[in-house]
Design a protein around this motif. Sequence first.
Motif, short mmCIF file in Angstrom:
data_model
loop_
_atom_site.label_atom_id
_atom_site.label_comp_id
_atom_site.label_asym_id
_atom_site.label_seq_id
_atom_site.Cartn_x
_atom_site.Cartn_y
_atom_site.Cartn_z
N ASP A 1 0.90 -1.40 0.21
CA ASP A 1 -0.03 -0.07 -0.06
C ASP A 1 0.72 1.21 0.10
O ASP A 1 1.97 1.28 0.77
CB ASP A 1 -1.10 -0.01 1.33
CG ASP A 1 -1.88 -1.15 1.30
OD1 ASP A 1 -2.33 -1.53 0.12
OD2 ASP A 1 -2.37 -1.42 2.47
N LEU A 2 0.59 2.11 -0.81
CA LEU A 2 1.48 3.46 -0.81
C LEU A 2 0.59 4.42 -1.48
O LEU A 2 -0.43 4.50 -2.34
CB LEU A 2 2.43 3.24 -1.77
CG LEU A 2 3.70 4.24 -1.91
CD1 LEU A 2 4.47 4.31 -0.70
CD2 LEU A 2 4.73 3.95 -3.08
N GLU A 3 0.82 5.56 -0.51
CA GLU A 3 0.02 6.79 -1.18
C GLU A 3 1.09 7.92 -1.51
O GLU A 3 1.91 8.15 -0.80
CB GLU A 3 -0.78 7.42 -0.05
CG GLU A 3 -2.05 6.35 0.30
CD GLU A 3 -3.06 6.57 -0.66
OE1 GLU A 3 -3.44 7.86 -1.18
OE2 GLU A 3 -3.70 5.68 -0.91
N ILE A 4 1.29 8.61 -2.60
CA ILE A 4 2.04 9.65 -3.05
C ILE A 4 1.13 10.73 -3.40
O ILE A 4 0.48 10.84 -4.56
CB ILE A 4 2.96 9.26 -3.92
CG1 ILE A 4 3.85 8.16 -3.38
CG2 ILE A 4 3.95 10.54 -4.37
CD1 ILE A 4 4.97 7.53 -4.36
N PRO A 5 1.29 11.71 -2.33
CA PRO A 5 0.52 13.25 -2.71
C PRO A 5 1.45 13.99 -3.81
O PRO A 5 2.44 13.56 -4.20
CB PRO A 5 0.47 13.79 -1.42
CG PRO A 5 1.56 13.39 -0.81
CD PRO A 5 1.90 12.02 -1.29
N SER A 6 0.82 14.74 -4.38
CA SER A 6 1.41 15.90 -5.22
C SER A 6 2.12 16.96 -4.43
O SER A 6 2.09 17.25 -3.33
CB SER A 6 0.37 16.56 -6.36
OG SER A 6 -0.51 17.29 -5.57
N GLY A 7 3.15 17.75 -5.35
CA GLY A 7 3.84 18.55 -4.70
C GLY A 7 5.17 18.33 -4.01
O GLY A 7 5.53 19.33 -3.47
N THR A 8 5.65 17.21 -4.07
CA THR A 8 6.73 16.96 -3.47
C THR A 8 7.96 16.34 -4.26
O THR A 8 7.47 15.59 -5.17
CB THR A 8 6.48 16.01 -2.05
OG1 THR A 8 5.68 15.06 -2.62
CG2 THR A 8 5.86 16.66 -1.12
N ILE A 9 9.05 16.23 -3.68
CA ILE A 9 10.11 15.70 -4.42
C ILE A 9 10.42 14.18 -3.68
O ILE A 9 11.19 14.29 -2.64
CB ILE A 9 11.54 16.09 -4.70
CG1 ILE A 9 11.23 17.58 -5.60
CG2 ILE A 9 12.48 15.38 -5.29
CD1 ILE A 9 12.48 18.40 -5.73
N TYR A 10 9.99 13.02 -4.09
CA TYR A 10 9.88 11.90 -3.36
C TYR A 10 11.44 11.22 -3.61
O TYR A 10 11.57 11.15 -4.80
CB TYR A 10 8.95 10.70 -3.45
CG TYR A 10 7.64 10.97 -2.77
CD1 TYR A 10 7.80 10.15 -1.44
CD2 TYR A 10 6.70 11.83 -2.66
CE1 TYR A 10 6.53 10.15 -0.58
CE2 TYR A 10 5.75 11.90 -1.82
CZ TYR A 10 5.69 10.83 -0.95
OH TYR A 10 4.80 11.08 0.14
N GLY A 11 12.10 10.58 -2.46
CA GLY A 11 13.26 9.99 -2.65
C GLY A 11 12.78 8.31 -2.47
O GLY A 11 12.24 8.23 -1.45
N LEU A 12 13.32 7.74 -3.35
CA LEU A 12 12.95 6.25 -3.39
C LEU A 12 14.33 5.49 -2.99
O LEU A 12 15.14 5.48 -3.94
CB LEU A 12 12.25 5.73 -4.56
CG LEU A 12 11.74 4.19 -4.56
CD1 LEU A 12 11.05 3.87 -3.43
CD2 LEU A 12 11.13 3.87 -5.97
N LEU A 13 14.46 5.10 -2.06
CA LEU A 13 15.75 4.22 -1.61
C LEU A 13 15.45 2.69 -1.39
O LEU A 13 14.40 2.50 -0.88
CB LEU A 13 16.44 5.03 -0.36
CG LEU A 13 16.54 6.45 -0.33
CD1 LEU A 13 17.10 7.08 0.88
CD2 LEU A 13 17.23 7.24 -1.34
N GLY A 14 16.43 2.28 -1.57
CA GLY A 14 16.55 0.51 -1.36
C GLY A 14 17.86 0.07 -1.57
O GLY A 14 18.46 0.57 -2.56
#
Lengths: 284, 259
Positions: free
Chosen positions: A21-34
């Motif tokens: 489950d994942l929610e990503i809203p607008s207006g941000t710079i998301y970092g995806l790490l792993g």
Amino acid sequence: MIHMQHVRFHYEKKPLFTHLDLEIPSGTIYGLLGVNGAGKTTLLKLISGQLFPQDGTISVLGCTPKERDPKMLQDLFHLPEEFYLPNITAQQYLKTYAPFYPKFDESAFLEYCREFEVSLTQSLHTLSFGQKKKFLLSFGLASNTALLILDEPTNGLDIPSKSQFRRTVASAMTDERTFIISTHQVRDMGTLIDPVIIIDAGEVVCNSTLDAVAQQFTMVLERTVPSSEDVVYSEQVPGGYMAMYRRKETDEETSIDLEVLFNAIIAQPGLLKNRSESITGGLA
Amino acid sequence: MIFLNIIKRELLEKKRLLLIYATAVTLILLIQELFDAFIAWQTQFILPAAENYSGTFSLFLFVGGLILTSTIFAQDLFNKSAQHNYLMLPASQLEKFLAKGLITAVGYPVVLALLFGISSVCIELITRMFFGSPIILFNPFSLATLQQIGHYLAIQSVFLLGATYFRKAHFVKTVLAIGLLGIIVGLYTAALMRIAFAPYMEQLRSMQIIVDSSAIQDHQTLFGVLEWVGSIFYWLIIPLFCWFTAYQRVKEVEATDAV
């Protein structure tokens, strides 16, 4: 912007996500790490409709990615880690591909190319890997899509280009746009990405802003091995040990070292899991 | 507008390859016609030039066109890095599929016929100038040419399906699949004929093969129906089935299909 519910996905012999489950809203710079093989690229391909989930629902910009609706594709630009460019000039590429993006800003594109020092007269095949990547970055930023997905964007860029990349991406950001940047280079991205999503073995183990993390934890450089009971994680760094403590109400907030946070969460995947607002994931 | 942009993208990315191909076709035609004109000049025997053009046109239409069709999706659906561009191109899946389908089904034969027509004008003038040969041009609109293009359209659909279905060696695998299907259909038809013409089989078994014209006349209607059904399948059902299935396959392609 992006809603993923109970997503299950596995490759033929390798289970990956079981109930993501994942929610990503607008207006941000998301970092995806792993770490390698955690499922970062797979997650990005599920979002952009290049992979179909075996179960669950995904909604991106109000569309189902699996359908690859032109409405969604017009508002989504995905720069993969390994990419292909046809044997045409940059100008020809611009004339051919720009009309597919209704909000494409040609003057911004030319400006980005100038900032990245990318030649527009050469054939794309004659450009170096870094030049090609900068060309596509410029194109993606100028496309003005609501969702911009960048998979390892700084791989192959020289040091000045990495700084330029941070400046350019930050300047292109608006409230209507969302950038998702997948990276291993947390040092390159530390000042750019916030919030951060960390996935480990197919599970989202962190989905939080750095401010939220700073309210719960403090990071202190210790000269000796930290032995306090409050230490949740520590690692040796030049000059001592970087220790991560649970923050007490009386403690002042400290800045969060993204690399240490990442290592702490990978070492203890449950560290933030129950605290972050919209994380849940399943490990097969 | 978007559809035209997709066509433009397809042609631009294959521009060099297509130009090389067109040059090669023209040169082969030129060499062939010069050789024929030279032989004619030496032996005073005039070869029917139009037949030459027609034969070469068939060769390039079917071999070239079917290979082009077989490889049209190779990069965009099955190449790990190129697939991304195709899947992420902001256009509907139908538009993207139709662009490739129409380029190979309609664009290729039309351009090839025009290329042959224009080349034949130039070549015939050259052979006339050097060897005094009579001018016999290739007519792109002749009935024979149009019939060839018609057959190409029917057969091409099968190779279009093969192009979307097989991940590698599309042309060879499609030819093998057609061969295998031909054998299966042949055996099935033979079994049906054995049942339908059971009374005449005794004669076959005893090796007394007698062509009984009255028997054929008796079944004239049946043969007519079979021919009609066969035509419907060949010209309509198989092409429609192949185009529809190929489109469904394109819709279902994922990153995991790339090799």
